[in-house]
Scaffold this active site. Structure first.
Site, PDB file in Angstrom:
ATOM      1  N   LEU A   7       0.839  -1.134   0.003  1.00 46.36           N
ATOM      2  CA  LEU A   7      -0.032  -0.147   0.148  1.00 46.36           C
ATOM      3  C   LEU A   7       0.857   1.314   0.003  1.00 46.36           C
ATOM      4  O   LEU A   7       2.192   1.335   0.517  1.00 46.36           O
ATOM      5  CB  LEU A   7      -0.877  -0.081   1.207  1.00 46.36           C
ATOM      6  CG  LEU A   7      -1.942  -1.102   1.342  1.00 46.36           C
ATOM      7  CD1 LEU A   7      -2.860  -1.094   2.349  1.00 46.36           C
ATOM      8  CD2 LEU A   7      -2.470  -1.438   0.047  1.00 46.36           C
ATOM      9  N   CYS A   8       0.274   2.186  -0.375  1.00 47.85           N
ATOM     10  CA  CYS A   8       0.847   3.629  -0.587  1.00 47.85           C
ATOM     11  C   CYS A   8       0.958   4.488   0.470  1.00 47.85           C
ATOM     12  O   CYS A   8       0.321   5.800   0.422  1.00 47.85           O
ATOM     13  CB  CYS A   8       0.417   4.506  -1.969  1.00 47.85           C
ATOM     14  SG  CYS A   8       0.631   3.487  -3.473  1.00 47.85           S
ATOM     15  N   PHE A   9       1.618   4.144   1.770  1.00 45.01           N
ATOM     16  CA  PHE A   9       1.873   5.057   2.955  1.00 45.01           C
ATOM     17  C   PHE A   9       2.957   4.387   3.725  1.00 45.01           C
ATOM     18  O   PHE A   9       3.232   3.069   3.552  1.00 45.01           O
ATOM     19  CB  PHE A   9       0.570   5.211   3.691  1.00 45.01           C
ATOM     20  CG  PHE A   9       0.147   3.934   4.540  1.00 45.01           C
ATOM     21  CD1 PHE A   9       0.357   4.270   5.948  1.00 45.01           C
ATOM     22  CD2 PHE A   9      -0.497   2.898   4.116  1.00 45.01           C
ATOM     23  CE1 PHE A   9       0.114   3.207   6.907  1.00 45.01           C
ATOM     24  CE2 PHE A   9      -0.746   2.109   5.003  1.00 45.01           C
ATOM     25  CZ  PHE A   9      -0.283   2.086   6.499  1.00 45.01           C
TER      26      PHE A   9
END
Length: 417
Positions: A340-342
């Site tokens: 995921l993008c965090f």
């Protein structure tokens, strides 16, 4: 790890499956049998649907004689669809609507009211429907907090239940509503020691004795103990067993286990968490000074609590090669990074594993509860394939989502591109 190897060998962990979740159904059945053996036969063990709402899991438990604890309208429907008789469904929620209560009353569910105003609402609805409700009142025993504050609900303040400090109001409610026949207590989930669970139950049991002394020995019919028994997430964890809990309750609450009150439990984590593993293929390996990172296909989508509060929610990990054999070699510290993008998307940091290569399979243990049920749609990742193994064979409990399934989710019912 043997289940992962077997799934690969039988072609059930397919090339297109970046990850799978595997349930040991025999272990789940054994866990339920141990719970049932620890308590009197009159006890209804209502599985917490929130822990694992997979319909095949619910169907298995219904077939074993379990009840279901539902905390929302859809969870009621999940329980009904899984084959639970309405009389064995307990409805808990701090925000029950009139629509939800009306359905629960029509079906004859057992309702645990969360507050005194809800009792008034139930009274009006039941009168209009011409039914006699089956209701308990949730009490906050104010017994204290466990190790994890976010999952502890028995402090001086709690969003749940009527505080024990309102003892006079509680007794008045039992005098006002003759159909109010139960008491419900829950102190928290994971991180709550046995002593805290027993203290909470004991405080509410003392209240039950007071009500019976004041309003008659048959005034109460049901005592709901809630859940809270923890699972072992670390190698050194030794959580209390259901038998340990029952033994301690018998000492603190004489007459509870061997008395006339119908008993209810609402366990989820201790039953299901140890019964499943998540297996993800390693896509990439990154090496930077002081850090080795394996990029896998499960992150905060499956492990929400683990990524946001890793100290409270650890998981044991294992490493297999692409064929499912345990990898050997000197262990080192590895970060397992999700997709995921965090920046907090690490289901496990500093796992001690042998050298990892792309194509290896990382196995994360004890994921049978409060993982898939908390699935996050961030980045719109596909839910993985879910397999069950029981009585010598595999079954598909839930098929892997395809991209069009995720598109339909975001469109909603009746939506069109």
């Amino acid at each position: 790890m043997e289940l992962v190897r077997k799934a690969l060998a039988q072609g059930l962990f397919r090339d297109q499956d970046t990850a799978v979740i595997l349930y040991d159904l025999d272990r789940l059945a054994a866990n339920f049998a141990a719970l049932a053996a620890a308590f009197p036969s009159r006890t209804r063990h209502a599985f917490a649907v929130k822990a694992c709402p997979l319909p095949p899991i619910l169907q298995l438990l219904a077939g074993l004689g379990a009840g279901a604890e539902a905390a929302s309208l859809p969870e009621i429907h999940l329980a009904l669809a899984a084959g639970f008789d309405p009389s064995r469904i307990v409805f808990d929620s701090p925000a029950k609507t009139g629509e939800e209560l009306r359905l629960a009353l029509k079906l004859g569910l057992f309702i645990n009211a969360d507050n005194l105003d809800e009792l008034a609402r139930i009274d009006a609805l039941a009168t209009g429907l011409g039914v006699v409700p089956r209701v308990g009142l949730r009490i906050n025993p104010q017994a204290g907090l466990g190790r994890i504050k976010a999952t502890s609900v028995a402090g001086r303040y709690s969003k749940f239940g009527v505080p024990m400090s309102a003892r006079d109001d509680i007794r008045d409610a039992f005098a006002r509503y003759p159909w109010l026949g139960g008491l419900h207590v829950h102190v928290g989930s994971q991180g709550c020691p046995l002593e805290l669970l027993v203290a909470g139950a004991g405080t509410v049991f003392d209240l039950a004795r007071e009500i019976e002394q004041e309003q008659g020995p048959d005034r109460l019919a049901v005592f709901d103990l809630g859940g809270g028994l923890p699972a072992a997430y670390r190698d050194g964890d030794t959580p209390p067993t259901p038998a340990d809990y029952a033994t301690a309750l018998a000492v603190r609450c004489p007459g509870l286990l061997d008395g006339p009150l119908a008993l209810v439990t609402e366990f989820g984590r201790m039953l299901a968490a140890p019964c499943a593993v998540a297996a993800s293929r390693v896509e990439y390996v990154k090496r930077q000074p002081g850090h080795r990172t394996a990029v896998v296909h499960l992150g905060a989508d499956l492990f929400v609590r683990e990524c946001y509060n890793p100290k409270a929610w650890p998981h044991r990990t294992r490493l297999l090669d692409s064929g499912g054999q345990a990898k050997q070699g000197r262990p080192g510290l590895w970060h397992l990074a999700g997709p995921l993008c965090f920046s907090g998307d690490f289901p496990v940091r500093q796992a001690r594993l042998p050298a990892i290569a792309p194509g290896d399979i990382v196995v994360i243990e004890d994921v049978g509860a409060y993982t898939l049920s908390m699935w996050s749609r961030y980045n719109s990742r596909q839910m993985p394939r879910v397999l069950g193994f029981g009585q010598g064979r595999f079954s598909v409990l839930r098929e892997r989502e395809e991209p069009q399934d995720v598109v339909r989710f975001w469109l909603g019912s009746g939506g069109a591109v």
